[in-house]
Design a protein around this motif. Structure first.
Motif, PDB file in Angstrom:
ATOM      1  N   GLY A 217       0.791  -1.223   0.000  1.00  0.00           N
ATOM      2  CA  GLY A 217       0.000   0.000   0.000  1.00  0.00           C
ATOM      3  C   GLY A 217       0.823   1.272   0.000  1.00  0.00           C
ATOM      4  N   VAL A 222      -1.401   1.390  -5.781  1.00  0.00           N
ATOM      5  CA  VAL A 222      -2.274   0.776  -4.779  1.00  0.00           C
ATOM      6  C   VAL A 222      -3.032   1.853  -4.015  1.00  0.00           C
ATOM      7  CG1 VAL A 222      -2.355  -0.700  -2.738  1.00  0.00           C
ATOM      8  CG2 VAL A 222      -0.738  -1.205  -4.572  1.00  0.00           C
ATOM      9  N   ARG A 223      -2.334   2.906  -3.662  1.00  0.00           N
ATOM     10  CA  ARG A 223      -2.973   4.012  -2.952  1.00  0.00           C
ATOM     11  C   ARG A 223      -4.110   4.614  -3.793  1.00  0.00           C
ATOM     12  NH1 ARG A 223       0.040   8.810   0.303  1.00  0.00           N
ATOM     13  NH2 ARG A 223      -1.512  10.448   0.111  1.00  0.00           N
ATOM     14  N   HIS A 269      -2.389  -3.839   2.138  1.00  0.00           N
ATOM     15  CA  HIS A 269      -2.889  -2.856   1.188  1.00  0.00           C
ATOM     16  C   HIS A 269      -3.685  -1.739   1.864  1.00  0.00           C
ATOM     17  CE1 HIS A 269      -2.593  -6.648  -1.335  1.00  0.00           C
ATOM     18  NE2 HIS A 269      -1.767  -5.827  -1.945  1.00  0.00           N
ATOM     19  N   ARG A 270      -4.962  -2.017   2.179  1.00  0.00           N
ATOM     20  CA  ARG A 270      -5.874  -0.979   2.623  1.00  0.00           C
ATOM     21  C   ARG A 270      -5.432  -0.312   3.920  1.00  0.00           C
ATOM     22  NH1 ARG A 270     -10.913  -4.959   2.394  1.00  0.00           N
ATOM     23  NH2 ARG A 270      -9.190  -6.314   3.102  1.00  0.00           N
ATOM     24  N   VAL A 273      -2.467   2.126   3.362  1.00  0.00           N
ATOM     25  CA  VAL A 273      -2.857   3.394   2.735  1.00  0.00           C
ATOM     26  C   VAL A 273      -3.541   4.304   3.754  1.00  0.00           C
ATOM     27  CG1 VAL A 273      -4.342   4.448   0.992  1.00  0.00           C
ATOM     28  CG2 VAL A 273      -3.048   2.374   0.440  1.00  0.00           C
TER      29      VAL A 273
END
Length: 323
Positions: A217, A222-223, A269-270, A273
C-alpha cells in the motif's frame, strides 16, 4: 534545599530490539546499569545505590523469567512513591521482520520460542511464536512507557544517538507526546498495545486485482486504487476528524504515547494506505511528530526470506518512519 531526586530508567522491550546497546549507551552517560534484575530485589538495589551516592540508575528488565515480571507494575509504583525518585520507562520495539532477521543472523533461538533449534526448518516460525508471546507479555509495560524507540531501521550508532537525545544532556526540550499509527492484518491478530483500533476491511480490496495483489500500500498505484473507493474518502474524513478531536485530549490526560491501529485482512494494502493518510493529517493539523509503522506489510514472505547479517538496523523494506 531539597535533595536531588534519583533518576531511575527502566530499560525493557522485545528481545533483539537493542536492550543491551541501550544499556551500554546509558552507561556511557554515567548511569549505573544493572541488566536482568529480578523485580523482587529492585527496590533494595535502588536503596543501596542511593546510600552509595548513585543518583542515576538504569535497570534492564525482560520477560524470560515470568515470575520475576509479574509484579513489575507494583515495583514501578513503589519506585515513584514518596516523590524521591524520577522514573522513566524506555521501551525498545522493532518490526517482526527485523527481529526475525536479527535472530537468524546470530543463529540464536528466541528466549520464548516454543520449539526449533537455530538453523532448523522450524526456526523462523518458532522465533515468530516467541515474538508474539513476548509482545503479549510486554503489553502492560509498554503502556507505561515514557519513551518508545522503534529500532527497525536503526543501527547501533543510530540507537545510541536516540538514547542521548532522550536521556542525555539537554534532553526534554521537545514535546513528549507522540502518536503512533500502526497498520496490521487481522489474520495475524490486532496489536496488543493498541489504544484505538480502526477496521477498514469493508473497503475495496486491491488483493483481488492481479496487477496490485503483490504490491504494498505504500506504492502510488495501490494508494490510488484504494482512494478510488468513495467509502475510503468518507472513512478518512470521519476517522481523521475523530482523531484530530481526541488526540489532544489524550495528551491533556497525561499520556506520553498513543497507538492507533488500522487493520485490514492481511495488513498489506488498505490498512497501509489509510494509516499513511491518517498520520499525515494528524501531523499536518496538530503539528505533532507521528510515527508510522506497517507491521505486517511483508509478513506473508517472512518465513521464506533469506536473512542478512546486521547489528541492529533494518533495510529499506522495514516499516518504521516518522510523518
Amino acid at each position: 534545599m531539597s535533595e536531588p531526586r534519583t533518576l531511575v530508567v527502566v530499560v525493557t522491550g522485545l528481545s533483539g530490539a537493542g536492550k543491551s546497546t541501550a544499556l551500554h549507551a546509558l552507561e556511557d552517560l554515567g548511569f549505573f546499569c544493572i541488566d536482568n534484575l529480578p523485580t523482587a530485589v529492585a527496590l533494595p538495589t535502588l536503596e543501596a545505590c542511593e546510600q552509595g551516592g548513585v543518583a542515576r540508575v538504569a535497570l534492564g528488565l525482560d520477560v524470560r523469567v515470568r515470575a520475576f515480571f509479574e509484579h513489575v507494575g507494583e515495583v514501578m509504583d513503589a519506585v515513584r512513591a514518596g516523590g524521591r525518585r524520577e522514573l522513566a520507562v524506555l521501551f525498545l520495539d522493532a518490526s517482526d521482520e527485523a527481529l526475525l532477521r536479527r535472530f537468524s543472523s546470530t543463529r540464536r533461538p528466541h528466549p520464548l520460542s516454543t520449539a526449533a533449534t537455530a538453523g532448523s526448518e522450524r526456526a523462523a516460525p518458532a522465533v515468530l511464536d516467541g515474538i508474539r508471546i513476548e509482545r503479549e507479555r510486554l503489553a502492560s509495560l509498554r503502556a507505561r512507557a515514557t519513551i518508545v524507540i522503534d529500532t527497525t531501521r536503526l543501527d547501533v550508532h543510530g540507537l545510541r544517538r536516540r538514547i542521548i537525545e532522550e536521556l542525555g544532556p539537554g534532553a526534554g526540550a521537545r514535546p513528549r507526546f507522540r502518536p503512533r499509527v500502526v497498520s496490521f492484518g487481522f489474520k495475524y491478530g490486532a496489536p496488543v498495545d493498541a489504544d484505538l483500533v480502526l477496521d477498514v476491511r469493508f473497503l475495496r480490496n486491491p488483493y483481488f486485482v492481479e496487477a496490485l495483489k503483490e504490491r504494498p500500500g505504500t506504492e502510488a498505484e495501490v494508494r490510488d486504487y484504494v482512494l478510488g473507493d468513495p467509502d475510503s474518502t468518507g472513512f478518512l474524513d470521519r476517522a481523521g476528524a475523530l482523531l484530530v478531536f481526541s488526540v489532544p485530549r489524550y495528551e491533556r490526560e497525561g499520556k506520553s504515547y498513543l497507538t492507533i491501529a488500522v487493520g485490514c485482512t492481511g495488513g498489506r494494502h488498505r490498512s497501509v494506505v489509510i494509516a499513511e493518510l491518517l498520520a499525515e493529517r494528524l501531523a499536518g493539523e496538530l503539528g505533532l511528530e507521528v510515527e508510522v509503522v506497517h507491521r505486517d506489510v511483508d509478513r506473508a514472505t517472512l518465513e521464506d526470506r533469506h536473512s542478512e547479517p546486521e547489528l541492529i538496523g533494518g533495510g529499506p523494506r522495514d516499516g518504521g518512519r516518522t510523518a
